[in-house]
Design a protein around this motif. Sequence first.
Motif, PDB file in Angstrom:
ATOM      1  N   UNK A   1       0.857  -1.215  -0.232  1.00  7.48           N
ATOM      2  CA  UNK A   1       0.092  -0.176  -0.054  1.00  7.48           C
ATOM      3  C   UNK A   1       0.876   1.399  -0.084  1.00  7.48           C
ATOM      4  N   UNK A   2       0.633   2.372  -0.762  1.00  6.05           N
ATOM      5  CA  UNK A   2       1.195   3.456  -0.581  1.00  6.05           C
ATOM      6  C   UNK A   2       0.878   4.599   0.465  1.00  6.05           C
ATOM      7  N   UNK A   3      -0.171   4.200   1.266  1.00  2.00           N
ATOM      8  CA  UNK A   3      -0.898   5.031   2.039  1.00  2.00           C
ATOM      9  C   UNK A   3      -1.972   4.485   2.784  1.00  2.00           C
ATOM     10  N   UNK A   4      -2.248   5.078   3.855  1.00  2.00           N
ATOM     11  CA  UNK A   4      -3.308   4.375   4.768  1.00  2.00           C
ATOM     12  C   UNK A   4      -4.216   5.613   5.384  1.00  2.00           C
ATOM     13  N   UNK A   5      -5.496   5.670   5.101  1.00  4.93           N
ATOM     14  CA  UNK A   5      -6.494   6.298   5.609  1.00  4.93           C
ATOM     15  C   UNK A   5      -6.914   5.857   6.872  1.00  4.93           C
ATOM     16  N   UNK A   6      -6.779   6.585   7.990  1.00  2.72           N
ATOM     17  CA  UNK A   6      -7.244   6.314   9.294  1.00  2.72           C
ATOM     18  C   UNK A   6      -8.369   6.969   9.622  1.00  2.72           C
ATOM     19  N   UNK A   7      -9.540   6.349   9.765  1.00 11.93           N
ATOM     20  CA  UNK A   7     -10.664   6.920  10.348  1.00 11.93           C
ATOM     21  C   UNK A   7     -11.016   6.739  11.516  1.00 11.93           C
ATOM     22  N   UNK A   8     -11.433   7.840  12.407  1.00 15.08           N
ATOM     23  CA  UNK A   8     -11.960   7.774  13.813  1.00 15.08           C
ATOM     24  C   UNK A   8     -11.228   6.667  14.429  1.00 15.08           C
ATOM     25  N   UNK A   9      -9.781   7.091  14.477  1.00 18.37           N
ATOM     26  CA  UNK A   9      -8.870   6.408  15.436  1.00 18.37           C
ATOM     27  C   UNK A   9      -8.478   7.240  16.445  1.00 18.37           C
ATOM     28  N   UNK A  10      -8.338   6.877  17.434  1.00 12.59           N
ATOM     29  CA  UNK A  10      -8.004   7.740  18.577  1.00 12.59           C
ATOM     30  C   UNK A  10      -6.467   8.506  18.387  1.00 12.59           C
ATOM     31  N   UNK A  11      -6.469   9.752  18.759  1.00 17.76           N
ATOM     32  CA  UNK A  11      -5.240  10.415  18.257  1.00 17.76           C
ATOM     33  C   UNK A  11      -3.885   9.678  18.795  1.00 17.76           C
ATOM     34  N   UNK A  12      -3.812   9.453  20.065  1.00 18.72           N
ATOM     35  CA  UNK A  12      -2.813   8.743  20.314  1.00 18.72           C
ATOM     36  C   UNK A  12      -2.285   7.577  19.296  1.00 18.72           C
ATOM     37  N   UNK A  13      -3.308   6.728  19.176  1.00 19.88           N
ATOM     38  CA  UNK A  13      -2.970   5.614  18.406  1.00 19.88           C
ATOM     39  C   UNK A  13      -2.694   5.803  16.848  1.00 19.88           C
ATOM     40  N   UNK A  14      -3.477   7.130  16.439  1.00 19.85           N
ATOM     41  CA  UNK A  14      -3.163   7.467  15.041  1.00 19.85           C
ATOM     42  C   UNK A  14      -1.768   7.997  14.988  1.00 19.85           C
ATOM     43  N   UNK A  15      -1.185   8.641  15.871  1.00 20.86           N
ATOM     44  CA  UNK A  15       0.106   9.307  15.989  1.00 20.86           C
ATOM     45  C   UNK A  15       1.201   8.140  16.051  1.00 20.86           C
ATOM     46  N   UNK A  16       0.827   7.087  17.006  1.00 23.35           N
ATOM     47  CA  UNK A  16       1.779   5.783  16.931  1.00 23.35           C
ATOM     48  C   UNK A  16       1.849   5.235  15.568  1.00 23.35           C
ATOM     49  N   UNK A  17       0.588   4.915  14.945  1.00 22.74           N
ATOM     50  CA  UNK A  17       0.816   4.223  13.775  1.00 22.74           C
ATOM     51  C   UNK A  17       1.627   4.981  12.539  1.00 22.74           C
ATOM     52  N   UNK A  18       1.377   6.382  12.691  1.00 15.83           N
ATOM     53  CA  UNK A  18       2.117   7.161  11.774  1.00 15.83           C
ATOM     54  C   UNK A  18       3.572   7.207  11.780  1.00 15.83           C
ATOM     55  N   UNK A  19       4.004   6.960  13.192  1.00 12.31           N
ATOM     56  CA  UNK A  19       5.392   7.070  13.672  1.00 12.31           C
ATOM     57  C   UNK A  19       5.755   5.730  13.062  1.00 12.31           C
ATOM     58  N   UNK A  20       5.298   4.761  13.302  1.00 12.69           N
ATOM     59  CA  UNK A  20       5.533   3.290  12.933  1.00 12.69           C
ATOM     60  C   UNK A  20       5.933   2.679  11.520  1.00 12.69           C
ATOM     61  N   UNK A  21       5.089   3.564  10.479  1.00  9.23           N
ATOM     62  CA  UNK A  21       5.099   2.901   9.287  1.00  9.23           C
ATOM     63  C   UNK A  21       6.019   4.003   8.184  1.00  9.23           C
ATOM     64  N   UNK A  22       6.445   3.775   7.085  1.00  5.64           N
ATOM     65  CA  UNK A  22       7.047   4.699   6.154  1.00  5.64           C
ATOM     66  C   UNK A  22       6.127   5.428   5.324  1.00  5.64           C
ATOM     67  N   UNK A  23       5.058   4.568   5.000  1.00  7.35           N
ATOM     68  CA  UNK A  23       4.012   5.344   4.138  1.00  7.35           C
ATOM     69  C   UNK A  23       3.033   6.322   4.734  1.00  7.35           C
TER      70      UNK A  23
END
Length: 260
Positions: A177-199
């Motif tokens: 995948x070249x990117x991922x939409x994160x819908x209604x994810x709690x902000x701390x988890x969305x931040x953690x995911x964003x920091x854990x992947x390169x896309x």
Amino acid sequence: MVAAKVTPADLRAMKSRGELIPSLTAYDYPLAKLLDEAGIPLILVGDSLGMVVLGYPDTTHVTMAEMEHHVRAVARARPRALLAADLPYHSYENPRSALENSQRLVAAGAEAVKAEGGRSILEQVRAIVGAGIPFLGHLGMLPQSVLEEGGYHIKGRQDAERAALLADAKALEEAGAFGIVLELVTPPVAREISQSISIPTIGIGSGPDCDGQILVTPDLVGGFPWFTPKFVKPRIHTGDDIRAAVAEWSQTLLKPKSSP
Ligand code: KIV
């Protein structure tokens, strides 16, 4: 901001430069042209069109034929933005149907496709990416599951949900995948995911720390005034303006004609 046609690689480069990716939905030619003229790098023909254009109660009613019709209209705007389109409900139940329907959206003018789910659709993602079609993931609250889930619920509050989201995000990245939409994810988890992947992650109602943000454009401009999600503050109120313009114009017709 890149000058030429936007590609998935450009969006990844924006993430690595720390440049936020503003993204919006379009469903027809004029809206796509306006978003493109405003410099939006990623335009999505979302199956939200079921609600905000076609009047369905949710996205589960949207068909492939409807998606193709709207993708064709948006593609006629020949946007510089990368043009992604949603695979609708039940159109990617196995790798073969996922690939066939992705190819139909590409034939209609899409340059990338999006589908909802993580590890549960990895075979489908591999089939799509393997055929050279750029794939955008969608995790968190999955609107096509609204009937099974009995509503639109925030995701990531429990530890198990957080772990599952992280595992799904990593699996989608590995599958290409070249990117991922994160819908209604709690902000701390969305931040953690964003920091854990390169896309890049593109958030909607998931806090400020995603790599980009996406909105359903009518929510941003008051174009569907009967419902606005809590996390959106409309910048203008086109629905109110249309009502006022129509009422004002009708009144001018009622004025008695002046005598010659
Ligand atoms: O259908 C849609 O418009 C979407 C956005 C909410 C991301 O999937």
